[in-house]
Structure formats: C-alpha cells, structure tokens
Scaffold this motif. Structure first.
Motif, PDB file in Angstrom:
ATOM      1  N   GLU A   4       0.831  -1.217   0.000  1.00 16.61           N
ATOM      2  CA  GLU A   4       0.000   0.000   0.000  1.00 16.61           C
ATOM      3  C   GLU A   4       0.861   1.261   0.000  1.00 16.61           C
ATOM      4  OE1 GLU A   4      -3.338  -1.939   2.903  1.00 16.61           O
ATOM      5  OE2 GLU A   4      -2.440  -0.029   3.525  1.00 16.61           O
ATOM      6  N   LEU A   5       1.911   1.233   0.807  1.00 15.99           N
ATOM      7  CA  LEU A   5       2.703   2.449   1.015  1.00 15.99           C
ATOM      8  C   LEU A   5       3.673   2.736  -0.119  1.00 15.99           C
ATOM      9  CD1 LEU A   5       3.530   2.041   4.801  1.00 15.99           C
ATOM     10  CD2 LEU A   5       2.326   3.982   3.798  1.00 15.99           C
ATOM     11  N   THR A   6       4.190   1.679  -0.748  1.00 12.20           N
ATOM     12  CA  THR A   6       5.285   1.888  -1.716  1.00 12.20           C
ATOM     13  C   THR A   6       4.873   1.560  -3.146  1.00 12.20           C
ATOM     14  OG1 THR A   6       6.145  -0.361  -1.533  1.00 12.20           O
ATOM     15  CG2 THR A   6       6.995   1.241   0.062  1.00 12.20           C
ATOM     16  N   GLY A   7       3.709   0.946  -3.293  1.00 11.10           N
ATOM     17  CA  GLY A   7       3.300   0.530  -4.639  1.00 11.10           C
ATOM     18  C   GLY A   7       3.939  -0.774  -5.080  1.00 11.10           C
ATOM     19  N   ALA A   8       4.662  -1.429  -4.160  1.00 11.33           N
ATOM     20  CA  ALA A   8       5.286  -2.725  -4.501  1.00 11.33           C
ATOM     21  C   ALA A   8       4.195  -3.765  -4.750  1.00 11.33           C
ATOM     22  CB  ALA A   8       6.184  -3.179  -3.356  1.00 11.33           C
ATOM     23  N   GLU A   9       4.522  -4.774  -5.553  1.00  6.47           N
ATOM     24  CA  GLU A   9       3.600  -5.902  -5.762  1.00  6.47           C
ATOM     25  C   GLU A   9       3.413  -6.631  -4.438  1.00  6.47           C
ATOM     26  OE1 GLU A   9       2.552  -7.658  -8.931  1.00  6.47           O
ATOM     27  OE2 GLU A   9       2.745  -5.552  -9.565  1.00  6.47           O
ATOM     28  N   LYS A  10       2.234  -7.228  -4.252  1.00  8.29           N
ATOM     29  CA  LYS A  10       2.050  -8.073  -3.063  1.00  8.29           C
ATOM     30  C   LYS A  10       3.047  -9.223  -3.110  1.00  8.29           C
ATOM     31  CE  LYS A  10      -2.527  -7.347  -1.344  1.00  8.29           C
ATOM     32  NZ  LYS A  10      -3.895  -7.812  -1.240  1.00  8.29           N
ATOM     33  N   GLY A  11       3.711  -9.482  -2.016  1.00  3.97           N
ATOM     34  CA  GLY A  11       4.693 -10.572  -1.941  1.00  3.97           C
ATOM     35  C   GLY A  11       6.113 -10.096  -2.226  1.00  3.97           C
ATOM     36  N   ALA A  12       6.244  -8.916  -2.882  1.00  3.54           N
ATOM     37  CA  ALA A  12       7.576  -8.463  -3.309  1.00  3.54           C
ATOM     38  C   ALA A  12       8.451  -8.079  -2.110  1.00  3.54           C
ATOM     39  CB  ALA A  12       7.450  -7.286  -4.269  1.00  3.54           C
ATOM     40  N   THR A  13       7.848  -7.454  -1.101  1.00  2.99           N
ATOM     41  CA  THR A  13       8.647  -7.032   0.062  1.00  2.99           C
ATOM     42  C   THR A  13       9.144  -8.256   0.834  1.00  2.99           C
ATOM     43  OG1 THR A  13       7.274  -5.069   0.191  1.00  2.99           O
ATOM     44  CG2 THR A  13       8.654  -5.538   2.103  1.00  2.99           C
ATOM     45  N   PHE A  14       8.240  -9.224   0.998  1.00  4.34           N
ATOM     46  CA  PHE A  14       8.649 -10.460   1.674  1.00  4.34           C
ATOM     47  C   PHE A  14       9.806 -11.116   0.902  1.00  4.34           C
ATOM     48  CE2 PHE A  14       8.128 -15.089   2.380  1.00  4.34           C
ATOM     49  CZ  PHE A  14       8.254 -15.137   3.766  1.00  4.34           C
ATOM     50  N   ASP A  15       9.634 -11.230  -0.426  1.00  5.07           N
ATOM     51  CA  ASP A  15      10.685 -11.869  -1.243  1.00  5.07           C
ATOM     52  C   ASP A  15      12.010 -11.109  -1.130  1.00  5.07           C
ATOM     53  OD1 ASP A  15       8.854 -13.703  -2.066  1.00  5.07           O
ATOM     54  OD2 ASP A  15       8.516 -12.809  -4.045  1.00  5.07           O
ATOM     55  N   GLN A  16      11.904  -9.784  -1.097  1.00  4.58           N
ATOM     56  CA  GLN A  16      13.126  -8.969  -1.007  1.00  4.58           C
ATOM     57  C   GLN A  16      13.844  -9.209   0.334  1.00  4.58           C
ATOM     58  OE1 GLN A  16      12.267  -4.782  -1.424  1.00  4.58           O
ATOM     59  NE2 GLN A  16      14.376  -4.260  -0.889  1.00  4.58           N
ATOM     60  N   PHE A  17      13.066  -9.270   1.411  1.00  8.92           N
ATOM     61  CA  PHE A  17      13.674  -9.568   2.716  1.00  8.92           C
ATOM     62  C   PHE A  17      14.302 -10.960   2.700  1.00  8.92           C
ATOM     63  CE2 PHE A  17      13.088  -6.569   6.282  1.00  8.92           C
ATOM     64  CZ  PHE A  17      12.360  -5.559   5.667  1.00  8.92           C
ATOM     65  N   VAL A  18      13.611 -11.921   2.096  1.00  8.21           N
ATOM     66  CA  VAL A  18      14.128 -13.302   2.087  1.00  8.21           C
ATOM     67  C   VAL A  18      15.443 -13.374   1.300  1.00  8.21           C
ATOM     68  CG1 VAL A  18      13.664 -15.684   1.334  1.00  8.21           C
ATOM     69  CG2 VAL A  18      11.866 -14.367   2.497  1.00  8.21           C
ATOM     70  N   LYS A  19      15.533 -12.574   0.244  1.00 12.45           N
ATOM     71  CA  LYS A  19      16.783 -12.550  -0.551  1.00 12.45           C
ATOM     72  C   LYS A  19      17.984 -12.136   0.301  1.00 12.45           C
ATOM     73  CE  LYS A  19      15.321 -11.900  -5.306  1.00 12.45           C
ATOM     74  NZ  LYS A  19      14.382 -10.910  -5.801  1.00 12.45           N
ATOM     75  N   GLY A  20      17.718 -11.375   1.347  1.00 12.56           N
ATOM     76  CA  GLY A  20      18.803 -10.917   2.223  1.00 12.56           C
ATOM     77  C   GLY A  20      19.203 -11.938   3.294  1.00 12.56           C
ATOM     78  N   ILE A  21      18.639 -13.132   3.253  1.00 12.08           N
ATOM     79  CA  ILE A  21      18.943 -14.139   4.292  1.00 12.08           C
ATOM     80  C   ILE A  21      20.062 -15.059   3.795  1.00 12.08           C
ATOM     81  CG2 ILE A  21      18.005 -16.040   5.686  1.00 12.08           C
ATOM     82  CD1 ILE A  21      15.205 -14.787   5.296  1.00 12.08           C
ATOM     83  N   ALA A  22      21.149 -15.129   4.549  1.00 11.52           N
ATOM     84  CA  ALA A  22      22.306 -15.914   4.096  1.00 11.52           C
ATOM     85  C   ALA A  22      21.931 -17.374   3.851  1.00 11.52           C
ATOM     86  CB  ALA A  22      23.427 -15.813   5.132  1.00 11.52           C
ATOM     87  N   LEU A  23      21.095 -17.937   4.688  1.00 11.93           N
ATOM     88  CA  LEU A  23      20.751 -19.355   4.525  1.00 11.93           C
ATOM     89  C   LEU A  23      19.743 -19.594   3.402  1.00 11.93           C
ATOM     90  CD1 LEU A  23      20.714 -20.733   8.207  1.00 11.93           C
ATOM     91  CD2 LEU A  23      22.469 -21.024   6.454  1.00 11.93           C
ATOM     92  N   GLY A  24      19.258 -18.518   2.786  1.00 10.54           N
ATOM     93  CA  GLY A  24      18.542 -18.634   1.523  1.00 10.54           C
ATOM     94  C   GLY A  24      17.085 -19.038   1.593  1.00 10.54           C
ATOM     95  N   ARG A  25      16.504 -19.015   2.778  1.00  6.26           N
ATOM     96  CA  ARG A  25      15.064 -19.321   2.859  1.00  6.26           C
ATOM     97  C   ARG A  25      14.450 -18.547   4.013  1.00  6.26           C
ATOM     98  NH1 ARG A  25      13.906 -22.294   7.399  1.00  6.26           N
ATOM     99  NH2 ARG A  25      15.501 -23.702   8.197  1.00  6.26           N
ATOM    100  N   ALA A  26      13.124 -18.374   3.916  1.00  5.47           N
ATOM    101  CA  ALA A  26      12.409 -17.738   5.036  1.00  5.47           C
ATOM    102  C   ALA A  26      12.456 -18.664   6.243  1.00  5.47           C
ATOM    103  CB  ALA A  26      10.968 -17.459   4.635  1.00  5.47           C
ATOM    104  N   GLN A  27      12.308 -18.076   7.398  1.00  3.95           N
ATOM    105  CA  GLN A  27      12.334 -18.826   8.659  1.00  3.95           C
ATOM    106  C   GLN A  27      10.954 -19.439   8.903  1.00  3.95           C
ATOM    107  OE1 GLN A  27      13.737 -16.232  11.683  1.00  3.95           O
ATOM    108  NE2 GLN A  27      14.095 -17.857  13.168  1.00  3.95           N
ATOM    109  N   THR A  28      10.929 -20.604   9.519  1.00  4.12           N
ATOM    110  CA  THR A  28       9.645 -21.192   9.911  1.00  4.12           C
ATOM    111  C   THR A  28       9.434 -20.932  11.408  1.00  4.12           C
ATOM    112  OG1 THR A  28      10.595 -23.324  10.552  1.00  4.12           O
ATOM    113  CG2 THR A  28       9.947 -23.066   8.228  1.00  4.12           C
ATOM    114  N   PRO A  29       8.170 -20.950  11.846  1.00  4.78           N
ATOM    115  CA  PRO A  29       7.927 -20.814  13.291  1.00  4.78           C
ATOM    116  C   PRO A  29       8.675 -21.893  14.093  1.00  4.78           C
ATOM    117  CG  PRO A  29       5.878 -20.528  12.067  1.00  4.78           C
ATOM    118  CD  PRO A  29       6.911 -20.950  11.067  1.00  4.78           C
ATOM    119  N   GLU A  30       8.834 -23.074  13.475  1.00  2.78           N
ATOM    120  CA  GLU A  30       9.525 -24.161  14.176  1.00  2.78           C
ATOM    121  C   GLU A  30      11.013 -23.848  14.366  1.00  2.78           C
ATOM    122  OE1 GLU A  30       7.321 -24.635  11.616  1.00  2.78           O
ATOM    123  OE2 GLU A  30       5.723 -25.287  12.986  1.00  2.78           O
ATOM    124  N   ASP A  31      11.618 -23.126  13.407  1.00  2.00           N
ATOM    125  CA  ASP A  31      13.024 -22.710  13.590  1.00  2.00           C
ATOM    126  C   ASP A  31      13.158 -21.890  14.874  1.00  2.00           C
ATOM    127  OD1 ASP A  31      14.045 -23.738  11.112  1.00  2.00           O
ATOM    128  OD2 ASP A  31      13.351 -21.944  10.056  1.00  2.00           O
TER     129      ASP A  31
END
Ligand SMILES: NC(=O)C1=CN([C@@H]2O[C@H](COP(=O)(O)OP(=O)(O)OC[C@H]3O[C@@H](n4cnc5c(N)ncnc54)[C@H](O)[C@@H]3O)[C@@H](O)[C@H]2O)C=CC1
Ligand SMILES: CC(=O)C(C)=O
Length: 278
Positions: A221-248
C-alpha cells in the motif's frame, strides 16, 4: 581411576551431570493462538511441559489446546490481553491453579506496525507500545513475583526481533519496541539473578506467519510494490537462503526453556538465518 570420573581434563563427575527434569513443568505462552507462539507451545509440550495458552483469540487457542492434548500434555486456554497488567497476573494464577505449577513464561505476543516516521500518530504508537513493551513488562513482573513467592528458579523468555538489533525503514516504531524488549530483558536479568531466575530473548528474522502477510500488504500500500515483493526482497537478504519457519524459532526457545541454558541470562539472541550480525 575412579569409575565415577570422566576421562579428560577438569574434575567433572558423572553425578554432576544434571538429569533431565523429572517432573512436568508448566509453561505459559502468550500469543499462542497461531504463528510463532503456537509453534513454541507445541514444541514445549513435546519437550514435556504442560502449557497455558494465552491469547486474545479464544477459538485459536482452543485448537492449539487440542493439538497439545494429542501430544499427551495438558493445556489450559486463557483469554487475556497482555497489555492489561491485571489480566496477565490473573492468567498466571489460572495457569498455576489449572496445571499445578508455573515455571516458564514466554512473552511472545506482539503486533507489527508499518508506517514511515513522518506518518505515525499518537494512538497507533500507544497501541503498539502497550502490546509489545508493556505486554512483555507485565509478563516479566508478574512471572518474577510468582517465581519468587514460590521459590521457583523460573525462566522468562521474551520475543524481540532482528528489528530489536537494527532499525528498519517503515518499521521504526516496531523496531523501537523490540529494542525496548532487549533493554527489559537485560534489566530484569540483573534484577532477578539472585533469585536464580533467568531472563533471555529470542530475535527471529523473517518468519512466514500472518504478521508478515500484514507487513507485506502494508508495504505494498505504502510503496506501490507488488504483493509478496517485500517479503521476497527480505528473504533474498537471508544468508541461509530461505524464510524462517515458526519451528526454527521454537527449536531455539526450547533450548532457552530447558536446563541447557541454565547459565545464560540477559541475552537477546539472533536466530535469523543470517540477516543481522552482532
Ligand atoms: N513473524 C516474524 O517475522 C517475526 C515475529 N517476531 C515476533 O514474534 C512474535 C510472534 O509473531 P508472529 O507469530 O509472527 O505473529 P502473529 O501475528 O502471527 O501471531 C500473534 C499472536 O498474538 C496474539 N495477540 C496479539 N495481540 C495480543 C494481545 N494484546 N494479547 C494477547 N495476545 C495477542 C494474536 O491473536 C496472535 O495469535 C511477535 O512478538 C513478533 O513481533 C519477531 C521477529 C520476526
Ligand atoms: C516482523 C519483524 O520482526 C521484522 C520485520 O523484523
């Protein structure tokens, strides 16, 4: 050689190695209806604890309670708002009465706020401070009082974040609340150490829960980014290469709740797959 001694340097005796706790402990988890709180509740139940599930959402904790009973542990469902001090004190009393003890609190409940600093308003700031900071503060205060009264060397575990180690754009107030959780964790650790109570925090990274769905939508809403794009961008910054799970996250909280972390207090540990390095 003395049969009780272990080979190697030092003076360790087999008898000195602690047995796993022999009685079931009781853990109270806030924000236990979904996401990270649910995963923590299930993991601690698997570890052998009975669980008091605290949330503002009754339906959700009722479902988690059934899952805990399937694991073979007992659960109590307690509807409470962590920002209300009286409700937290009452929740701990109920947990103790229903489950026969109280040894661990996980102050997990929290809410996010995505807004540039230029746009935040007093009501929304008060709301997030009351849940993320006061909620943790009342949980620490109420749990420590009960532990001291009962002579329990309890464990207090708080939810901070990568945002508690680094300020993120659009997440300024949220980040401030998570820095505050680290401050409370350190101060409480120092105040309660003489009672044998430990206080630590976990600092997750980008965990795929409803909270992140909301964050992502708000960024869109705030930036005009596609839905999912911000999450994907944050995930790209993770050295281990994947989003974290609640179980982690729950795996690490299991360590903080168990005897292997007995000599650790006042720490706020990053468990983020490699995003923030401190
Ligand atoms: N999802 C993420 O990527 C990260 C989350 N965290 C922190 O972990 C904790 C849990 O996050 P998620 O599971 O992702 O959130 P979530 O939004 O999926 O679940 C939060 C739960 O807390 C409950 N809750 C909200 N306000 C409450 C209140 N006033 N009193 C009692 N319960 C309340 C909700 O009903 C919900 O069941 C939060 O403190 C969050 O800030 C930290 C770092 C990353
Ligand atoms: C949700 C959270 O804690 C972030 C973005 O760090």
């Amino acid at each position: 050689m003395n049969a009780e001694r272990i080979d190697g340097p030092g003076d360790i005796r087999i008898d000195d190695i602690p047995e796993p706790t022999s009685r079931p402990v009781t853990a109270l988890v806030t924000g236990a209806g979904q996401g990270i709180g649910r995963a923590i509740a299930l993991r601690l139940a698997k570890d052998g604890a009975n669980i008091a599930l605290v949330d503002i959402n009754n339906e959700k904790i009722a479902i988690v309670a059934k899952e805990i009973e399937q694991i073979g542990r007992r659960a109590a469902t307690i509807v409470a708002d962590v920002s209300d001090r009286d409700q937290i004190y009452a929740a701990i009393d109920t947990a103790e009465a229903e489950l026969g003890g109280f040894d661990i609190i996980v102050n997990n409940a929290g809410i996010a706020q995505v807004a540039p600093i230029s746009e935040v308003d007093p009501d929304s700031v008060r709301q997030i401070l009351s849940v993320n900071v006061e909620g943790v503060l009342w949980g620490i205060q109420a749990a420590a009082k009960k532990f001291i009264e009962r002579g329990v060397k309890g464990k207090i575990i708080n939810a901070s974040s990568i945002a508690g180690h680094e300020g993120f754009a659009m997440l300024g107030v949220y980040s401030a609340t998570k820095f505050a959780v680290r401050a409370l964790t350190q101060s409480a650790a120092k105040e309660y150490a003489t009672h044998g109570i430990t206080v630590n925090a976990y600092c997750p990274g980008v965990v795929g829960t409803d909270m992140w769905v909301t964050i992502d939508e708000r960024f869109a809403e705030l930036t005009g980014a596609e839905k999912g794009a911000t999450f994907d961008q944050f995930v790209k910054g993770i050295a281990l290469g994947r989003a974290q799970t609640p179980e982690d996250v729950a795996n690490f909280v299991s360590f903080l709740a168990g005897p292997d972390s007995d000599y650790m207090t006042g720490q706020a540990v990053l468990i983020d797959g490699g995003i923030v390095y401190r």
